[in-house]
Design a protein around this motif. Structure first.
Motif, PDB file in Angstrom:
ATOM      1  N   LEU B 136       0.512  -1.001  -0.250  1.00 30.60           N
ATOM      2  CA  LEU B 136      -0.360   0.075   0.341  1.00 30.60           C
ATOM      3  C   LEU B 136       0.593   1.423   0.313  1.00 30.60           C
ATOM      4  O   LEU B 136       0.641   2.420  -0.402  1.00 30.60           O
ATOM      5  N   PRO B 211      -1.754   1.047  -5.479  1.00 29.23           N
ATOM      6  CA  PRO B 211      -1.969  -0.439  -4.988  1.00 29.23           C
ATOM      7  C   PRO B 211      -3.632  -0.284  -5.640  1.00 29.23           C
ATOM      8  O   PRO B 211      -4.703  -1.398  -5.432  1.00 29.23           O
ATOM      9  N   ILE B 212      -4.306   0.585  -6.306  1.00 27.94           N
ATOM     10  CA  ILE B 212      -6.753   0.654  -6.335  1.00 27.94           C
ATOM     11  C   ILE B 212      -5.888   0.841  -7.844  1.00 27.94           C
ATOM     12  O   ILE B 212      -5.224   1.360  -8.766  1.00 27.94           O
ATOM     13  N   LYS B 213      -5.940  -0.714  -7.969  1.00 27.29           N
ATOM     14  CA  LYS B 213      -5.375  -0.934  -9.751  1.00 27.29           C
ATOM     15  C   LYS B 213      -6.790  -0.980 -10.754  1.00 27.29           C
ATOM     16  O   LYS B 213      -8.054  -0.710 -10.046  1.00 27.29           O
ATOM     17  N   LYS B 214      -6.592   0.031 -11.326  1.00 28.68           N
ATOM     18  CA  LYS B 214      -7.956  -0.279 -12.722  1.00 28.68           C
ATOM     19  C   LYS B 214      -8.080  -1.535 -13.364  1.00 28.68           C
ATOM     20  O   LYS B 214      -7.140  -2.012 -13.301  1.00 28.68           O
TER      21      LYS B 214
END
Lengths: 379, 228
Positions: B136, B211-214
């Motif tokens: 993260l 960390p926030i993957k599309k």
């Protein structure tokens, strides 16, 4: 299966969060800890998986003192759901659900199957498995949060206000789903909440805490009937206590006292307008003295609108009624058996005083199960 | 116009030499950042755990950052002598602050709820670090490396004063001759280019590691097809 034996917790600085707590929880039980904030309910729960360690006393799970077991191992055997949901944003739903299994070194293939299997429990399709948490709604995320706690088939699950951050409608449906799930899976659940409605709805036993001590620990019914002291009474709220009394017996108490009526002298178009205005499909026909004559509905008006122009010409006088003093349970049976949408309620002189509809029945059922609805809404 | 012609002429005659210095320059910067990363990332993790240390460590790194580059090189030269190693060491020192600071911030900013749920699910401390905190914090740490790399590429040009080579050599030669504009540009343009490229590449990496993957478009399409 879970036993607190004279457990106390004193934080640094001398704050006594939990004081000499004794409690025994049996297998498959749904226990709610409830109390005002700072009463020690969360501390009590977190002591079970040693996120917080007790200062004094012992906690036993299946007879084993938790202080003798390895905290990491202990936590893997206890499910945990928190208010903030806490799904890992960098892992897919599948990875999130099966994380404990991964920690327990279960092979990949098995983890995948298990995640798929669990998703079906909450009626979500397998294509969610590859999504990331931020692509789900709050309610769906917390469903996953709950599944994550079930993944390794832990017999004991701790929940810290799990539905607290959700909107009321989602919360309601999740509570229902979860209660069903719990009955099906036979888990022991320790649930912390500050919402009395939630506790009454879900719990087998409610533990009411104040200042680190148990004030009362009993079934929801028992707490409603015999609150231990003023604090409990106040905490439950007066409304709920009133409703808990089994006093709903006659139709008069549950009927809607203002049914939509019309007199026989009115025209059909007026009747239609009245229906439209009140969004109903039939009207009760009464005379000047409110004596019930019969009823008309949309269909009858439609069939007769060319031949007749007044209500009294088309009114159907064959109508089933109940007396104001009839017993609710009998009336319910009749309504259900005869497939009626509503029943007019009349007094001794056949004067219309109210109406019982299916919506009233729903209210009664709701009330008798949860015992929380507001009485004034029905009567 | 003449300058540009001179510049092109310089490149055509000294292409191999410029490339050699470019490569050398890049290696010095990269090594500086690499060594700094090896020291600074663990340091950042440690000070994120023991908050009391953080003020001390970050102040120290701040002090290092305020020393002028030339002064730093001069002082280090007294101890370590001339040559590439001294430059790499000073680049290492300059890289410490951005990397430590970003690692510290990255780790501290991981949502507390995630740490708690990780711990409560039975992760060991190391697993929490490896499976939750580092992934993260990774994009923030990468941003630190990115800043460090761009800074060091700039500072490495001064390395020429203590005989470390690099594109600074070409710039210095340009300043020493009359009408050396073309030669100065011949050194300065690749330096700037390197900094911009490094920034772009690291920026891309940073996004990759976010960390926030599309989800990939193809996957989305597949699901839509199935639904239809």
């Amino acid at each position: 299966m879970l036993k607190f034996d004279h457990v106390s917790k004193v934080y640094k600085g001398g704050k006594r969060a939990v004081h000499d707590l004794n409690l025994e929880i049996s297998k498959g039980e749904f226990i709610c800890f409830i109390g005002p904030s700072g009463c020690g309910k969360t501390t009590t729960m977190k002591m079970i998986n040693r996120l917080i360690e007790p200062t004094e006393g012992k906690i036993f799970i299946n007879g084993v003192n938790i202080m003798d077991s390895d905290p990491v191992q202990l936590r893997r055997e206890i499910g945990y759901v928190i208010q903030q949901i806490g799904l890992f944003p960098h892992m897919t739903i599948q990875e999130n659900i099966s994380l404990v299994l991964r920690l327990l070194k279960v092979p990949e293939e098995q983890r995948r199957t298990r995640a798929r299997e669990l998703l079906t429990l909450v009626d979500m399709t397998p294509d969610y498995l590859e999504k990331y948490p931020h692509e789900l709604s709050g309610g769906q995320q917390q469903r996953i949060g709950v599944l994550r706690a079930l993944a390794a088939d832990q017999p004991l699950i701790l929940m810290d206000e799990p539905f607290g951050a959700l909107d009321p409608i989602t919360r309601e449906s999740l509570q229902e789903e979860f209660k069903k799930l719990q009955r099906k899976l036979d888990k022991t659940i320790v649930f912390v909440t500050h919402d009395m409605d939630e506790a009454l709805k879900l719990a087998d036993r409610i533990v009411i805490m104040k200042d680190g001590q148990i004030v009362q620990c009993d079934t929801p019914d028992e707490i409603l009937r015999n609150p231990a002291n003023e604090f409990v009474e106040e905490f439950i709220g007066k409304d709920r206590l009133v409703q808990a009394r089994p006093n709903i017996q006659t139709v008069g108490q549950i009927m809607n006292p203002s049914p939509i009526t019309i007199t026989g002298e009115r025209t059909l178009s007026e009747a239609i307008q009245l229906m439209k205005q009140h969004r109903v499909d039939s009207l009760l026909v009464v005379d000047e003295l409110k004596v019930l004559q019969g009823y008309i509905d949309v269909q009858m008006i439609d069939q007769n609108r060319k031949k007749a122009s007044f209500v009294r010409e088309v009114v159907d006088t064959e109508i089933f009624t109940v007396s104001k003093r009839a017993l609710v349970r009998d009336t319910i049976r009749k309504i259900l058996k005869m497939g009626m949408k509503y029943v007019p309620v009349v007094d001794d002189k056949h004067r219309l005083v109210g109406i019982v509809t299916r919506a009233s029945l729903v209210d009664i059922v709701y009330d008798s199960i949860w015992g929380v609805d507001d009485l004034s809404k029905i009567g | 116009m003449e300058t540009i012609q001179d510049l092109i002429y310089y490149y055509s005659q000294n292409g191999a030499y410029v490339w050699h210095e470019f490569y050398r320059h890049f290696l010095m910067s990269a090594y500086g950042v690499l060594f700094a990363a090896i020291v600074a990332i663990p340091t950042g993790i440690v000070i994120a755990r023991y908050n009391r240390l953080s003020t001390w460590v970050i102040s120290l790194a701040n002090i290092i950052q305020t020393i002028p580059a030339l002064a730093m090189l001069a002082v280090l030269m007294l101890v370590m002598g001339l040559g590439t190693n001294t430059v790499v060491f000073s680049l290492f020192l300059y890289s410490l602050l951005p990397i430590i600071k970003n690692t510290y911030t990255g780790i501290c900013n991981v949502d507390h709820a995630l740490l708690e749920s990780g711990k409560a699910m039975g992760m060991t401390k190391f697993q929490v670090l490896w499976m939750v905190e580092l992934p993260l914090a990774m994009s923030v740490i990468m941003a630190g490396l990115r800043t460090a790399l761009v800074i060091t590429i700039g500072i490495a040009t001064i390395g020429t004063f203590i005989g470390a080579g690099g594109l600074g050599d070409i710039i210095l030669r340009g300043t020493n001759v009359t009408d050396g504009t073309a030669i100065i540009l011949a050194g300065a343009i690749p330096t700037a280019l390197m900094a911009v490229l490094a920034d772009l590449v690291m920026g891309w990496l940073e996004r990759k590691l976010s960390p926030i993957k599309k989800r990939k478009g193809s996957l989305k399409n597949n699901i839509q097809e199935q639904a239809a």
